[in-house]
Motif scaffolding. Structure first.
Motif, short mmCIF file in Angstrom:
data_model
loop_
_atom_site.label_atom_id
_atom_site.label_comp_id
_atom_site.label_asym_id
_atom_site.label_seq_id
_atom_site.Cartn_x
_atom_site.Cartn_y
_atom_site.Cartn_z
N ARG A 212 43.45 38.35 35.30
CA ARG A 212 44.59 37.57 35.77
C ARG A 212 44.15 36.38 36.61
O ARG A 212 44.80 35.32 36.61
CB ARG A 212 45.54 38.46 36.56
CG ARG A 212 46.43 39.29 35.64
CD ARG A 212 46.98 40.53 36.32
NE ARG A 212 47.63 40.27 37.60
CZ ARG A 212 48.04 41.23 38.42
NH1 ARG A 212 47.87 42.51 38.08
NH2 ARG A 212 48.62 40.93 39.56
N HIS A 213 43.03 36.52 37.33
CA HIS A 213 42.48 35.41 38.11
C HIS A 213 41.59 34.52 37.25
O HIS A 213 40.93 33.61 37.77
CB HIS A 213 41.65 35.95 39.29
CG HIS A 213 42.47 36.49 40.42
ND1 HIS A 213 43.33 35.71 41.16
CD2 HIS A 213 42.56 37.74 40.94
CE1 HIS A 213 43.91 36.45 42.09
NE2 HIS A 213 43.46 37.68 41.97
N LEU B 28 35.69 49.55 47.69
CA LEU B 28 35.68 48.45 46.74
C LEU B 28 34.99 47.30 47.42
O LEU B 28 35.44 46.82 48.47
CB LEU B 28 37.12 48.07 46.34
CG LEU B 28 37.30 46.77 45.56
CD1 LEU B 28 36.60 46.85 44.21
CD2 LEU B 28 38.78 46.48 45.38
N ARG B 29 33.87 46.85 46.84
CA ARG B 29 33.02 45.89 47.53
C ARG B 29 32.67 44.69 46.65
O ARG B 29 32.54 44.82 45.44
CB ARG B 29 31.70 46.54 47.96
CG ARG B 29 31.86 47.90 48.60
CD ARG B 29 30.51 48.53 48.93
NE ARG B 29 30.65 49.89 49.47
CZ ARG B 29 29.67 50.62 49.95
NH1 ARG B 29 28.43 50.14 49.95
NH2 ARG B 29 29.90 51.84 50.43
N ASN C 286 43.47 49.16 47.42
CA ASN C 286 44.69 49.05 46.62
C ASN C 286 44.74 47.69 45.93
O ASN C 286 43.89 46.82 46.17
CB ASN C 286 45.93 49.27 47.49
CG ASN C 286 45.99 48.32 48.68
OD1 ASN C 286 45.82 47.12 48.55
ND2 ASN C 286 46.23 48.88 49.87
N GLU C 287 45.73 47.51 45.09
CA GLU C 287 45.79 46.29 44.27
C GLU C 287 45.94 45.03 45.12
O GLU C 287 45.29 44.01 44.85
CB GLU C 287 46.95 46.39 43.28
CG GLU C 287 47.03 45.21 42.33
CD GLU C 287 48.08 45.38 41.25
OE1 GLU C 287 48.29 44.44 40.47
OE2 GLU C 287 48.68 46.47 41.18
N GLN C 288 46.76 45.08 46.15
CA GLN C 288 46.98 43.89 46.98
C GLN C 288 45.70 43.46 47.68
O GLN C 288 45.33 42.28 47.66
CB GLN C 288 48.08 44.15 48.00
CG GLN C 288 48.38 42.95 48.88
CD GLN C 288 49.53 43.21 49.85
OE1 GLN C 288 50.23 44.21 49.74
NE2 GLN C 288 49.72 42.30 50.79
N ASN C 289 45.00 44.41 48.30
CA ASN C 289 43.76 44.07 49.00
C ASN C 289 42.68 43.66 48.02
O ASN C 289 41.85 42.77 48.32
CB ASN C 289 43.29 45.26 49.83
CG ASN C 289 44.16 45.49 51.05
OD1 ASN C 289 44.89 44.60 51.48
ND2 ASN C 289 44.09 46.68 51.62
N ALA C 290 42.65 44.28 46.85
CA ALA C 290 41.66 43.92 45.85
C ALA C 290 41.86 42.48 45.39
O ALA C 290 40.89 41.73 45.22
CB ALA C 290 41.74 44.87 44.66
N SER C 291 43.10 42.07 45.22
CA SER C 291 43.38 40.71 44.80
C SER C 291 42.91 39.70 45.84
O SER C 291 42.29 38.68 45.51
CB SER C 291 44.88 40.54 44.56
OG SER C 291 45.19 39.22 44.16
N THR C 292 43.17 39.99 47.12
CA THR C 292 42.71 39.11 48.20
C THR C 292 41.20 39.05 48.22
O THR C 292 40.60 37.97 48.40
CB THR C 292 43.23 39.63 49.55
OG1 THR C 292 44.66 39.68 49.52
CG2 THR C 292 42.78 38.73 50.69
N LEU C 293 40.55 40.18 48.03
CA LEU C 293 39.09 40.26 48.08
C LEU C 293 38.46 39.44 46.95
O LEU C 293 37.49 38.71 47.17
CB LEU C 293 38.67 41.72 47.98
CG LEU C 293 37.22 42.09 48.26
CD1 LEU C 293 36.83 41.69 49.68
CD2 LEU C 293 37.02 43.57 48.04
N LEU C 294 39.00 39.56 45.76
CA LEU C 294 38.41 38.87 44.61
C LEU C 294 38.47 37.35 44.75
O LEU C 294 37.61 36.64 44.25
CB LEU C 294 39.12 39.30 43.32
CG LEU C 294 38.99 40.76 42.93
CD1 LEU C 294 39.67 41.02 41.60
CD2 LEU C 294 37.53 41.17 42.86
N GLN C 295 39.48 36.87 45.45
CA GLN C 295 39.60 35.43 45.61
C GLN C 295 38.45 34.84 46.42
O GLN C 295 38.16 33.65 46.31
CB GLN C 295 40.94 35.11 46.28
CG GLN C 295 42.14 35.41 45.39
CD GLN C 295 43.46 35.18 46.09
OE1 GLN C 295 43.63 34.19 46.81
NE2 GLN C 295 44.38 36.11 45.94
N SER C 296 37.75 35.69 47.19
CA SER C 296 36.64 35.19 48.02
C SER C 296 35.42 34.86 47.18
O SER C 296 34.48 34.23 47.68
CB SER C 296 36.29 36.21 49.10
OG SER C 296 35.71 37.39 48.54
#
Length: 220
Positions: free
Chosen positions: A20-21, A67-68, A204-214
């Motif tokens: 999705r990103h 999740l890292r 969770n999905e919300q935190n994972a989405s924020t993390l991936l943007q980095s």
């Protein structure tokens, strides 16, 4: 292997978020080798070709899932005289170097701690040990911190390590840690993994989405 991947909802969530990103291609590998934990890697290319890139590391452990975002630091060019795989030597700039030597990128990681409960992990070992494998082999020195939005780190787990590397536990900020590491006398011969992410119920999905943007711009 596909059954293992599909049986873990965290892998499916991250794979979907990556697509999705528009962070493609996505390669998924399960490299679990012991009964203490299961782990998956999501990367742009197969792991053997992606030692130098940023990877997603999902760990399902008895104590706490995590999740890292994982960056590997390879061996210095001084290691050429030893019998180690050439792919382990950092001939070209690796993602680890481009992130940890860039103050603006370090600040972006700190800024994440103001948005999600952020953890930092560091694992260090001698990369010259015969048969060493960075994905399934043991790491001698292990650290786990919690990072707050002001950039301050506090140890999440006690470290009983009195070696020179063990003194990295004294670092109280992310910047201090990343400055001290290259000063280790045998840094050129150490393999290190530096990771930041979320753990426990915060995976969770919300935190994972924020993390991936980095790391969106590092995914290649």
């Amino acid at each position: 292997m596909m059954e293992l991947m599909e049986s873990n909802p965290k892998v499916a969530i991250v794979e979907d978020l990556l697509k999705r990103h528009q962070m493609t291609p996505v390669t998924i590998e399960n490299v679990s080798g012991n009964d203490m934990m299961r782990q998956w890697f999501l990367s742009p290319h197969p792991l053997q070709r992606c030692l130098d890139c940023a990877k997603i590391h999902i760990i399902v452990a008895k104590t706490e899932d995590s999740l890292r975002i994982r960056l590997d630091k390879g061996l210095g060019r001084q290691s050429r005289s030893y019998n180690v795989p050439t792919r382990y030597i950092m001939y070209d700039p690796w993602a680890y170097t481009s992130v940890t030597k860039d103050e603006s990128r370090i600040q972006k990681i700190v800024d994440l701690a103001g948005q999600i409960p952020l953890h930092v992990w560091l694992h260090v070992t001698n990369g010259l040990v015969p048969g060493f494998n960075p994905f399934s082999g043991p790491f001698r020195h292990r650290f786990h911190w919690v990072l707050n939005g002001q950039g301050q780190m506090s140890l999440k787990e006690p470290v009983f390590d009195v070696s020179e590397v063990g003194r990295m536990q004294e670092a109280t900020t992310l910047s201090e840690l990343l400055v001290r590491l290259p000063r280790l006398r045998e840094w050129a011969w150490y393999w290190a993994t530096f990771s930041w992410g979320v753990a426990g119920d915060q995976v969770n999905e919300q935190n994972a989405s924020t993390l991936l943007q980095s790391i969106q711009d590092l995914w290649h």
